[in-house]
Scaffold this active site. Structure first.
Site, PDB file in Angstrom:
ATOM      1  N   SER A  23      -8.431  15.921  22.257  1.00  0.00           N
ATOM      2  CA  SER A  23      -8.375  16.571  21.146  1.00  0.00           C
ATOM      3  C   SER A  23      -7.464  16.269  20.258  1.00  0.00           C
ATOM      4  CB  SER A  23      -7.763  18.227  22.022  1.00  0.00           C
ATOM      5  OG  SER A  23      -9.130  18.219  23.294  1.00  0.00           O
TER       6      SER A  23
ATOM      7  N   LYS B  48     -17.586   7.039  18.842  1.00  0.00           N
ATOM      8  CA  LYS B  48     -18.600   7.292  20.207  1.00  0.00           C
ATOM      9  C   LYS B  48     -19.817   7.515  19.471  1.00  0.00           C
ATOM     10  CE  LYS B  48     -15.170  10.419  22.093  1.00  0.00           C
ATOM     11  NZ  LYS B  48     -14.497  11.290  23.187  1.00  0.00           N
TER      12      LYS B  48
ATOM     13  N   GLU C 243      -5.059   8.923  27.590  1.00  0.00           N
ATOM     14  CA  GLU C 243      -6.228  10.284  27.229  1.00  0.00           C
ATOM     15  C   GLU C 243      -6.305  10.676  28.698  1.00  0.00           C
ATOM     16  OE1 GLU C 243      -8.409   9.509  24.013  1.00  0.00           O
ATOM     17  OE2 GLU C 243      -9.872   8.574  25.676  1.00  0.00           O
TER      18      GLU C 243
ATOM     19  N   ASN D  67     -12.079   6.714  17.524  1.00  0.00           N
ATOM     20  CA  ASN D  67     -13.441   6.365  18.481  1.00  0.00           C
ATOM     21  C   ASN D  67     -14.754   7.795  17.964  1.00  0.00           C
ATOM     22  OD1 ASN D  67     -15.105   6.048  20.505  1.00  0.00           O
ATOM     23  ND2 ASN D  67     -14.104   6.593  22.085  1.00  0.00           N
TER      24      ASN D  67
HETATM   25  P1  13P Z   1     -12.130  14.002  21.125  1.00  0.00           P
HETATM   26  O1  13P Z   1     -10.211  13.701  20.368  1.00  0.00           O
HETATM   27  O2  13P Z   1     -12.569  14.427  20.810  1.00  0.00           O
HETATM   28  O3  13P Z   1     -11.638  15.165  22.458  1.00  0.00           O
HETATM   29  O4  13P Z   1     -11.987  12.903  21.966  1.00  0.00           O
HETATM   30  C1  13P Z   1     -10.898  12.034  22.885  1.00  0.00           C
HETATM   31  C2  13P Z   1     -11.082  10.989  23.110  1.00  0.00           C
HETATM   32  O5  13P Z   1     -12.235  10.277  23.249  1.00  0.00           O
HETATM   33  C3  13P Z   1     -10.804   9.606  21.734  1.00  0.00           C
HETATM   34  O6  13P Z   1     -11.202   8.405  22.677  1.00  0.00           O
END
Ligand code: 13P
Length: 249
Positions: free
Chosen positions: A210, A13, A169, A11
């Site tokens: 993470s 983002k 998550e 992801n």
């Molecule tokens: P991180 O791997 O940066 O903690 O983010 C996890 C996440 O939100 C994946 O959708």
């Protein structure tokens, strides 16, 4: 016992630009193309304006593409939104729904997520439904109840569990370097599967929060964890490939 192919989802983002997306997706696609038959699926979820860029960068490789959200309607007067059929048209096969950054950053309720999930499946996309307790819910001992509630309320009455992915998550594990113990993740994933019932045997249940090359091996060694949803570690080819190779069990 149905075999569930592992799924490694990045992801991105609100990260990357045109050039960096080409480089990141292109490097991963090139690597994947050289591996022969991979025993797991790879999915990249770029920001919406880079879907066509990434679609062309991964074309002809085993790497698939997903989006990070969709609207519940197929089209119409919804300024700033993108529909599930539009995502499919752009080359998506998956769509992340109910991510905590949308639930908590945009006030998205599970009822809305359920409508989006129905729209996504109708458009032929596989929703990656995110559920996870906040730090506060965990401290109050309500983690399991919270996950159960997010899950049951985010599923529409008629969903297809074979074309569904759920990702556990915990909000407190996102971007913090903190994670539940593997047994705790396995326990939660078991609970999610039991809620899905007999039809959920084919649903892939991931973990996100993470995830990094250093901890992915232990996570993916669990038979209860069918893959990972990666945030920041997925923004470099080394990070993403370093995690994916741990699914080579
Ligand atoms: P991180 O791997 O940066 O903690 O983010 C996890 C996440 O939100 C994946 O959708």
């Amino acid at each position: 016992m149905p075999s569930r192919r592992r799924l490694i989802v990045a992801n991105w983002k609100m990260n990357t630009r045109h050039q960096s997306a080409i480089e990141l997706a292109g490097t991963i696609a090139e690597w994947a193309g050289k591996q022969g038959q991979l025993p797991y699926d790879m999915v990249l979820c770029p920001p919406a304006q880079l879907l066509f860029t990434v679609a062309s960068a991964v074309k002809g490789s085993p790497v698939k593409m997903g989006a990070q959200d969709c609207h519940w309607a197929s089209h119409g007067p919804f300024t700033g939104d993108i529909s599930a059929p539009q995502l499919a048209d752009a080359g998506c096969q998956y769509v992340i729904l109910g991510h905590s950054e949308r639930r908590h950053g945009h006030g998205e309720k599970s009822e809305l997520v359920a409508r989006k999930l129905e729209a996504a499946q109708k458009a032929g996309l596989v929703p990656i439904l995110c559920v996870g307790e906040t730090a506060e819910q965990k401290e109050q001992g309500r983690a399991e109840d919270a996950v159960r509630e997010y899950l049951t309320q985010s599923l529409p009455a008629n969903y297809d569990p074979r074309h569904l992915v759920v990702s556990y998550e915990p909000v407190w594990a996102i971007g913090t370097g903190r994670q539940p113990a593997i047994e705790e993740i396995a326990h939660t994933n078991q609970m999610i599967r039991s809620i899905l019932g007999q039809h959920g045997a084919e649903t892939r249940i991931l973990f996100g929060g993470s995830v990094a090359p250093s901890n992915a091996g232990a996570i993916l060694a669990s038979t209860e964890i069918d893959g990972v949803l990666i945030g920041s570690a997925g923004l470099s080819p080394e990070g993403y490939i370093g995690i994916a190779t741990k699914a080579n069990l």
